[in-house]
Design an enzyme around this catalytic site. Sequence first.
Site, PDB file in Angstrom:
ATOM      1  N   GLU A 150      14.483   3.058  -8.278  1.00 19.10           N
ATOM      2  CA  GLU A 150      14.588   2.528  -9.638  1.00 19.10           C
ATOM      3  C   GLU A 150      13.604   1.368  -9.863  1.00 19.10           C
ATOM      4  O   GLU A 150      13.830   0.509 -10.708  1.00 19.10           O
ATOM      5  CB  GLU A 150      16.020   2.078  -9.923  1.00 19.10           C
ATOM      6  CG  GLU A 150      16.977   3.216 -10.242  1.00 19.10           C
ATOM      7  CD  GLU A 150      16.788   3.778 -11.659  1.00 19.10           C
ATOM      8  OE1 GLU A 150      15.991   3.219 -12.413  1.00 19.10           O
ATOM      9  OE2 GLU A 150      17.470   4.768 -11.994  1.00 19.10           O
TER      10      GLU A 150
ATOM     11  N   ALA B 288       5.505   0.497  -9.530  1.00 17.83           N
ATOM     12  CA  ALA B 288       6.173   0.697 -10.809  1.00 17.83           C
ATOM     13  C   ALA B 288       7.182  -0.417 -11.017  1.00 17.83           C
ATOM     14  O   ALA B 288       7.804  -0.895 -10.067  1.00 17.83           O
ATOM     15  CB  ALA B 288       6.866   2.063 -10.847  1.00 17.83           C
TER      16      ALA B 288
ATOM     17  N   GLY C  80       0.754 -12.904   2.160  1.00 25.14           N
ATOM     18  CA  GLY C  80       0.247 -12.744   0.805  1.00 25.14           C
ATOM     19  C   GLY C  80       0.874 -11.539   0.132  1.00 25.14           C
ATOM     20  O   GLY C  80       2.080 -11.466  -0.029  1.00 25.14           O
TER      21      GLY C  80
ATOM     22  N   THR D 244      12.784  -1.368  -8.289  1.00 26.06           N
ATOM     23  CA  THR D 244      13.367  -2.711  -8.218  1.00 26.06           C
ATOM     24  C   THR D 244      12.641  -3.647  -7.256  1.00 26.06           C
ATOM     25  O   THR D 244      12.955  -4.835  -7.216  1.00 26.06           O
ATOM     26  CB  THR D 244      14.842  -2.624  -7.791  1.00 26.06           C
ATOM     27  OG1 THR D 244      14.940  -1.861  -6.581  1.00 26.06           O
ATOM     28  CG2 THR D 244      15.687  -1.976  -8.869  1.00 26.06           C
TER      29      THR D 244
ATOM     30  N   LYS E  43       4.946   2.026 -19.069  1.00 20.70           N
ATOM     31  CA  LYS E  43       6.079   2.789 -18.560  1.00 20.70           C
ATOM     32  C   LYS E  43       7.280   2.648 -19.496  1.00 20.70           C
ATOM     33  O   LYS E  43       7.713   1.534 -19.796  1.00 20.70           O
ATOM     34  CB  LYS E  43       6.438   2.286 -17.148  1.00 20.70           C
ATOM     35  CG  LYS E  43       7.653   2.947 -16.534  1.00 20.70           C
ATOM     36  CD  LYS E  43       7.909   2.369 -15.148  1.00 20.70           C
ATOM     37  CE  LYS E  43       9.213   2.902 -14.560  1.00 20.70           C
ATOM     38  NZ  LYS E  43       9.509   2.321 -13.248  1.00 20.70           N
TER      39      LYS E  43
END
Length: 510
Positions: A345, A52, A14, A347, A80
């Site tokens: 970054e 993020a 999950g 990602t 953001k």
Amino acid sequence: MPVDPIRSVLIVGGGTAGWMTAAALAKIFGDQALDIRLVESEQIGTVGVGEATIPQILLFNRMLGIDENEFVRATQGTFKLGIEFVNWRREGHSYIHPFGSYGSDMDGVMFHHFWLHARQRGYEVDLPEFCLQIIAARQGKFLRPVPDARNSPLGHIAYAFQFDASLYAAYLRRYAEGRGVTRTEGRIANTRLDPETGHVQGVQLENGETIEADFFIDCSGFRGLLIEQALKTGYEDWSSWLPCNSALAVPSENTGPPSPYTRATARKAGWQWRIPLQHRTGNGHVYCSDHISDDEAANILLSNLDGPALRDPLQLRFTTGHRKKFWNKNVLAIGLSAGFMEPLESTSIHLIQSGIARLMTLFPDRAFNPVDIDEYNRLTLQEYDYVRDFLVLHYRQTERDDSEFWRYCRNLPLTDHLARKLALYQTNGRVSREKDELFNETSWLAVLDGQGVVPQGHHPLVTGLGDAEVDARLEQILGAVRASARQMPSHADFIANQCAAPADIQLFQA
């Protein structure tokens, strides 16, 4: 040749990867006869480091048709505008990689070339002053793009989210189950392979239940339960490019209004993240255990929190890299089971999203045509390569030589792709983007400029406008950016008015 469609898909695991995949399949296949099942165990924790995001997540959420304010409330989210990098170029220096562009292109030439030309003539305003997202981030402001302000910087505000990944997974679970996805609680004890084809036929749970499917999606995290443990796919180690191999993660109490940006602060042997949410702040320390002990890394993390820690740090070990095949036979790996690159970054969640999108484009039938599988693997590897090179740029282009770690990073090997990027920028300030490359020209420019790479020249066409005209346009753009920032509300006020989470929402515990 008649098409023999996939009738059943089993998602193993999950967390963010599993439930993003389940939600997307449920939405896209709708009422079609596809049985979608997900098996996970509440006894197995999830890795909550990917809190993020980058702006592409807006496309994923819109594809699902979810209400953005509802989503932000449910995930204790904030907004953001970019990522602040502290101490990367040198200690005491900081810059922001924004999601918005710098200035406005002129006569088909990127804006920064005009700024470079002016800079070489003594112009003193720094490049970041021409980006609304950077100014707003520094001032703690946020606003969604204003539809009727297309000729203003306010009409082009790109943004992303900072949220609790566990709450995001829970939110998507409700979404997916509401659209027919079946969840099974349990731990997988064995995997059964077809003796002739080597394909996975089914998995057996610890309680003895066997679940079969046509197609399996491995979202089991670093373990790679199917892609690695069952199919022995192999792993490509990228430690020579990205040497960090450990992380500590810990939430802390908020001590003020949340900032509309993520922060990455370079430390002695790695870096520390700070991700402000509505109910807490997410923190972590990514480091190389060859250059620092776990205890010292923990001390650095805990001594640099804004507020009291809410629990003991969670220890993570990883090897940067990827599976030698992301899709092997009838098993596709998504998320950490496919590979890992540190979240410098932001990602991690995007790579889940792009993997899902690529799957939808190349969704197989029961023949599992090798051509489709090879194309998926080719495109995914290309994306991973480009992301890796962008991360390496942060480490390699530094002035720091204050520790063994940073001295090592200054000499990291260059790929042909990264060497070409650097050469183009260092000569005449040119920034190129490969087709389908995740990070655009603005992103590369932000990090190149932020890390102190100074071009020798600029695009020759900028001289055609004349110095006085260039200077006038720079001042006009600068004024528009500053005026736009003044019109934006504070980030905290925007959240309070649009999407404040209820005080009793479940808090992050893992």
